[in-house]
Scaffold this motif. Structure first.
Motif, PDB file in Angstrom:
ATOM      1  N   GLY A   1     -21.480 -20.876  11.101  1.00 28.05           N
ATOM      2  CA  GLY A   1     -22.567 -21.422  11.204  1.00 28.05           C
ATOM      3  C   GLY A   1     -23.942 -20.821  10.840  1.00 28.05           C
ATOM      4  O   GLY A   1     -24.980 -21.135  10.145  1.00 28.05           O
ATOM      5  N   ILE A   2     -24.091 -19.630  11.563  1.00 30.17           N
ATOM      6  CA  ILE A   2     -25.160 -18.799  11.498  1.00 30.17           C
ATOM      7  C   ILE A   2     -25.521 -18.309  10.021  1.00 30.17           C
ATOM      8  O   ILE A   2     -26.695 -18.640   9.376  1.00 30.17           O
ATOM      9  N   PRO A   3     -24.546 -17.563   9.385  1.00 24.96           N
ATOM     10  CA  PRO A   3     -24.844 -16.812   8.089  1.00 24.96           C
ATOM     11  C   PRO A   3     -25.256 -18.058   7.070  1.00 24.96           C
ATOM     12  O   PRO A   3     -26.173 -17.853   6.052  1.00 24.96           O
ATOM     13  N   ILE A   4     -24.145 -19.212   6.898  1.00 25.49           N
ATOM     14  CA  ILE A   4     -24.633 -20.038   5.895  1.00 25.49           C
ATOM     15  C   ILE A   4     -25.948 -20.947   6.330  1.00 25.49           C
ATOM     16  O   ILE A   4     -26.697 -21.244   5.385  1.00 25.49           O
ATOM     17  N   GLY A   5     -26.286 -21.030   7.578  1.00 25.83           N
ATOM     18  CA  GLY A   5     -27.491 -21.933   7.995  1.00 25.83           C
ATOM     19  C   GLY A   5     -28.695 -20.735   7.347  1.00 25.83           C
ATOM     20  O   GLY A   5     -29.775 -21.305   6.955  1.00 25.83           O
ATOM     21  N   MET A   6     -28.497 -19.435   7.579  1.00 25.89           N
ATOM     22  CA  MET A   6     -29.519 -18.380   7.014  1.00 25.89           C
ATOM     23  C   MET A   6     -29.823 -18.708   5.527  1.00 25.89           C
ATOM     24  O   MET A   6     -30.774 -18.666   5.224  1.00 25.89           O
ATOM     25  N   LEU A   7     -28.620 -18.493   4.877  1.00 29.35           N
ATOM     26  CA  LEU A   7     -28.437 -18.575   3.381  1.00 29.35           C
ATOM     27  C   LEU A   7     -29.111 -20.071   3.002  1.00 29.35           C
ATOM     28  O   LEU A   7     -30.041 -20.098   2.130  1.00 29.35           O
ATOM     29  N   ALA A   8     -28.871 -20.948   3.535  1.00 28.83           N
ATOM     30  CA  ALA A   8     -29.545 -22.513   3.044  1.00 28.83           C
ATOM     31  C   ALA A   8     -31.052 -22.240   3.345  1.00 28.83           C
ATOM     32  O   ALA A   8     -31.659 -22.868   2.793  1.00 28.83           O
ATOM     33  N   ALA A   9     -31.445 -21.734   4.446  1.00 26.60           N
ATOM     34  CA  ALA A   9     -32.848 -21.689   4.988  1.00 26.60           C
ATOM     35  C   ALA A   9     -33.602 -20.935   3.782  1.00 26.60           C
ATOM     36  O   ALA A   9     -34.615 -21.110   3.304  1.00 26.60           O
ATOM     37  N   THR A  10     -32.958 -19.810   3.480  1.00 20.12           N
ATOM     38  CA  THR A  10     -33.927 -18.707   2.530  1.00 20.12           C
ATOM     39  C   THR A  10     -33.855 -19.454   1.158  1.00 20.12           C
ATOM     40  O   THR A  10     -34.687 -19.238   0.399  1.00 20.12           O
ATOM     41  N   ARG A  11     -32.851 -20.206   0.771  1.00 24.03           N
ATOM     42  CA  ARG A  11     -32.979 -20.872  -0.324  1.00 24.03           C
ATOM     43  C   ARG A  11     -33.186 -22.424  -0.490  1.00 24.03           C
ATOM     44  O   ARG A  11     -32.605 -23.078  -1.113  1.00 24.03           O
ATOM     45  N   GLN A  12     -34.115 -22.784   0.541  1.00 17.64           N
ATOM     46  CA  GLN A  12     -34.449 -24.052   0.725  1.00 17.64           C
ATOM     47  C   GLN A  12     -34.779 -24.715  -0.640  1.00 17.64           C
ATOM     48  O   GLN A  12     -35.387 -24.585  -1.381  1.00 17.64           O
ATOM     49  N   GLY A  13     -34.124 -26.167  -0.833  1.00 14.31           N
ATOM     50  CA  GLY A  13     -34.291 -26.895  -1.715  1.00 14.31           C
ATOM     51  C   GLY A  13     -33.654 -26.879  -3.073  1.00 14.31           C
ATOM     52  O   GLY A  13     -33.370 -27.489  -3.789  1.00 14.31           O
TER      53      GLY A  13
ATOM     54  N   ALA B   1     -33.579 -20.372  19.231  1.00 11.65           N
ATOM     55  CA  ALA B   1     -33.332 -21.700  19.338  1.00 11.65           C
ATOM     56  C   ALA B   1     -31.738 -22.047  19.306  1.00 11.65           C
ATOM     57  O   ALA B   1     -31.282 -22.853  19.995  1.00 11.65           O
ATOM     58  N   VAL B   2     -31.052 -21.140  18.440  1.00  7.29           N
ATOM     59  CA  VAL B   2     -29.625 -21.070  18.601  1.00  7.29           C
ATOM     60  C   VAL B   2     -29.006 -20.840  19.868  1.00  7.29           C
ATOM     61  O   VAL B   2     -28.153 -21.342  20.152  1.00  7.29           O
ATOM     62  N   VAL B   3     -29.608 -19.820  20.390  1.00  7.22           N
ATOM     63  CA  VAL B   3     -29.251 -19.309  21.745  1.00  7.22           C
ATOM     64  C   VAL B   3     -29.236 -20.602  22.830  1.00  7.22           C
ATOM     65  O   VAL B   3     -28.311 -20.713  23.369  1.00  7.22           O
ATOM     66  N   ALA B   4     -30.353 -21.153  22.567  1.00  5.03           N
ATOM     67  CA  ALA B   4     -30.829 -22.156  23.619  1.00  5.03           C
ATOM     68  C   ALA B   4     -29.664 -23.239  23.470  1.00  5.03           C
ATOM     69  O   ALA B   4     -29.401 -24.013  24.576  1.00  5.03           O
TER      70      ALA B   4
END
Lengths: 320, 288
Positions: free
Chosen positions: A118-130, A244-247
């Motif tokens: 979840g976390i690495p792919i989520g980061m990747l998706a966010a840095t390449r938004q769109g 937010a993820v920890v929460a």
């Protein structure tokens, strides 16, 4: 000094957890009484002898007012006495303890998958938004968030156990018995099935909170100062997005507990989740009550821990 | 009128995937409505000679262990899916919204009510649903109630937090200072502004209800086995997975597609309704 400590966030948060637990205990106590039928026969089963009925009447204090009955029950629970299983005729707590190893290991391995995917792919998706990467990751995440875990589980069994024969399809022998740690392979498929929807949720959450943070002024300032993009991503954006993820960890745990009930049934794992389902079918009500009690304690305890960690990471966090 | 419709469809034009979701949902609704016209088979008729057939021209999705036509059962299963979804969403809205709104308007009682809602949230969803099934007994209505109570808490929480924000708005204060009564404030100022967030929430609850009901059916604690629901079909076919893997594919895929589509539509609705996401679009495209 003492006053400051007693009114500190930590103490207030612990206090609120205790109040919630006590209130929840009233509901859990009421559970047995809400099941249609005489609570004595609910607790003892229909084949109870007159002597057993008399013993139980005294034990539950059924001739006394309800609040006394509750206090009696609470007193027994606090001493670790959750009653006796109708089916196994042994204390409920030891029935639950038998399933604890499987369930705790399953939850831990699943959590590792969830975080690793979840976390690495989520980061990747966010840095390449769109971009296409983002769209593919987000689309797949939403797809897997909509997939029933037991369905994924059944096809994992078909591919990896029945067709390829790489992994066992069901059961789990303890890692403390024959086979040792190699027995963990029994939990590989169940944990993957259980991880699928939860990793998807963490992926979406990581992406959303990274995008949220990246709009903040201090991120723009950091960029304007000429800090390298990856440093901005990791140090400025990711560290804050992680809050937010920890929460959401507690929330994920609740989803995990819920879905484990079905997953353990599919893979015939001797865990607490399958125990609940079997106990419902066996009408073993004291065990159901015991599992609900233990799960709620665990759930509230972990939520408390998560909140305290979050407060430590971000001192701005306040109680609602 | 046409303009309103166009503005609702706009986010679907921008998100092709959400448009796909909308189409799937319309198909599910149509197949529920016209089930008897879509197939010449009876969903309950057994035909032991033709059991466990793989997909053919007559039996598009094959047949199950009783020789019943899988396609027909899937078509009829969409009725159950819609019933469960509407039931759970309806129950959650009818109970959660009044609790949320009244809690904001009458803070003294409200605090107590919201504490009770928080308390219910201390129970993991599936465990609470199973506990309620034990108390209420099995069956479709009770499955709807059990899942409905789970989502009542989420709906009440959302309504409460949105209403609380609305109550602090200037237009509500203006209404109050002009002497408007509480019920007037609630019906004219608060409830209409809840429609957007609740609509988005409803689409997600509908999706979760599908997955929850499928799990209950699969455990044998949901709809009675004679009702063709997608969850029941999976539960009955699971022991045939190695002999007839397609049997589990189609009903499972229907659950996934329906839940997936609801999530997609929910996302598109949020784009249309939530100002935060609208602004995001605005800043990206530069035009309103």
């Amino acid at each position: 000094m003492l006053y400051n400590f007693l009114t500190s966030y930590t103490m207030r948060r612990i206090g609120s957890a205790i109040i919630t637990m006590m209130s929840a205990s009233v509901i859990i106590f009421a559970f047995i009484h809400l099941i249609p039928g005489d609570p004595i026969y609910v607790m003892l089963g229909d084949g109870a002898t007159p002597d057993q009925v008399k013993d139980m009447q005294i034990r539950l204090g059924l001739d006394k007012p309800v609040y006394i009955q509750y206090l009696l029950w609470l007193y027994q629970v606090l001493q670790g006495d959750l009653g006796t299983s109708l089916f196994f005729q042994i204390p409920v707590l030891s029935v639950i303890a038998d399933g604890a190893e499987t369930s705790l290991l399953l939850a831990s391995i699943t959590m590792v998958w969830v975080l690793l995917i979840g976390i690495p792919i989520g980061m990747l998706a966010a840095t390449r938004q769109g971009t296409l990467t983002d769209q593919a990751a987000s689309g797949l995440a939403m797809f897997f968030a909509s997939v029933p875990t037991f369905w994924v589980g059944l096809y994992l069994i078909l591919f990896f156990a029945a067709w390829l024969g790489w992994l066992p399809s069901s059961g789990y022998p303890s890692i403390f018995g024959d086979g040792g740690l190699a027995n963990l392979r029994y939990l590989l498929l169940p944990s993957l099935a259980l991880a699928a929807p939860n990793a998807a949720l963490i992926l979406r959450l990581t992406r959303a909170s990274m995008l949220d943070v990246s709009r903040q002024d201090y991120v723009r300032t950091a960029r304007a100062k000429g800090i390298r993009p990856w440093q901005v991503t990791v140090k400025h954006i990711f560290r804050n997005a992680l809050l937010a993820v920890v929460a959401a960890f507690g929330f994920t745990l609740a989803a995990l507990i819920s879905e484990a009930v079905v997953t353990e049934t599919v893979f015939a794992l001797p865990g607490v989740g399958r125990l609940v389902v079997q106990s419902i079918l066996r009408r073993d009500y004291p065990v159901i009550q015991g599992v609900i009690l233990v799960t709620v304690i665990l759930y509230l305890g972990i939520n408390l821990l998560v909140d305290l960690i979050n407060r430590y990471l971000d001192p701005r966090v306040e109680l609602e | 009128m046409m303009e309103t419709l166009a503005s609702w469809l706009e986010p679907f034009q921008k998100r092709r995937l959400s448009l796909f979701g909308l189409c799937v949902l319309i198909l599910v609704i149509l197949s529920a409505a016209f089930a008897p016209f879509l197939s010449s088979f009876d969903p309950l008729a057994m035909d032991p000679i033709n059991r466990l057939l793989s997909p053919t021209a007559t039996h598009w999705f094959g047949t199950d262990h009783f020789g019943r036509d899988t396609f027909t059962r899937i078509v009829y299963g969409s009725r159950m899916a819609l019933l469960i979804g509407t039931g759970v969403v309806g129950f959650a809205l009818l109970t959660g919204v009044p609790i949320g709104v009244l809690s904001v308007l009458f803070p003294r009682v409200g605090n107590l009510m919201m504490r009770a809602v928080d308390l219910l949230m201390a129970f993991p969803a599936m465990l609470m649903a199973l506990g309620l099934i034990v108390i209420l007994g099995q069956g479709v209505t009770n499955a709807i109630l059990a899942l409905g109570v789970v989502y009542l808490t989420r709906t009440a929480r959302l309504t409460y937090s949105v209403s609380l924000r609305l109550k602090a708005e200037t237009f509500v204060e203006a209404g109050r200072s002009m002497g408007a009564r509480t019920w007037w404030i609630a019906s004219r100022h608060i409830v209409p502004n809840l429609v957007s967030p609740l609509l988005v929430q409803a689409s997600f609850v509908f999706a979760f209800a599908q997955l929850g009901a499928a799990s209950l059916d699969f455990l044998g604690l949901g709809a009675p086995p004679d009702i063709p629901s997608w969850g029941n079909m999976l539960a009955e076919s699971r022991i045939y997975i190695t002999r007839a893997p397609w049997l589990l594919f189609f009903p499972g895929m229907m659950i996934v597609l329906t839940a997936f589509s609801l999530n997609l539509v929910g996302d598109a609705l949020r784009d249309r309704l939530d100002p935060r996401y609208r602004d995001e679009q605005l800043s990206k495209t530069g035009k309103p």
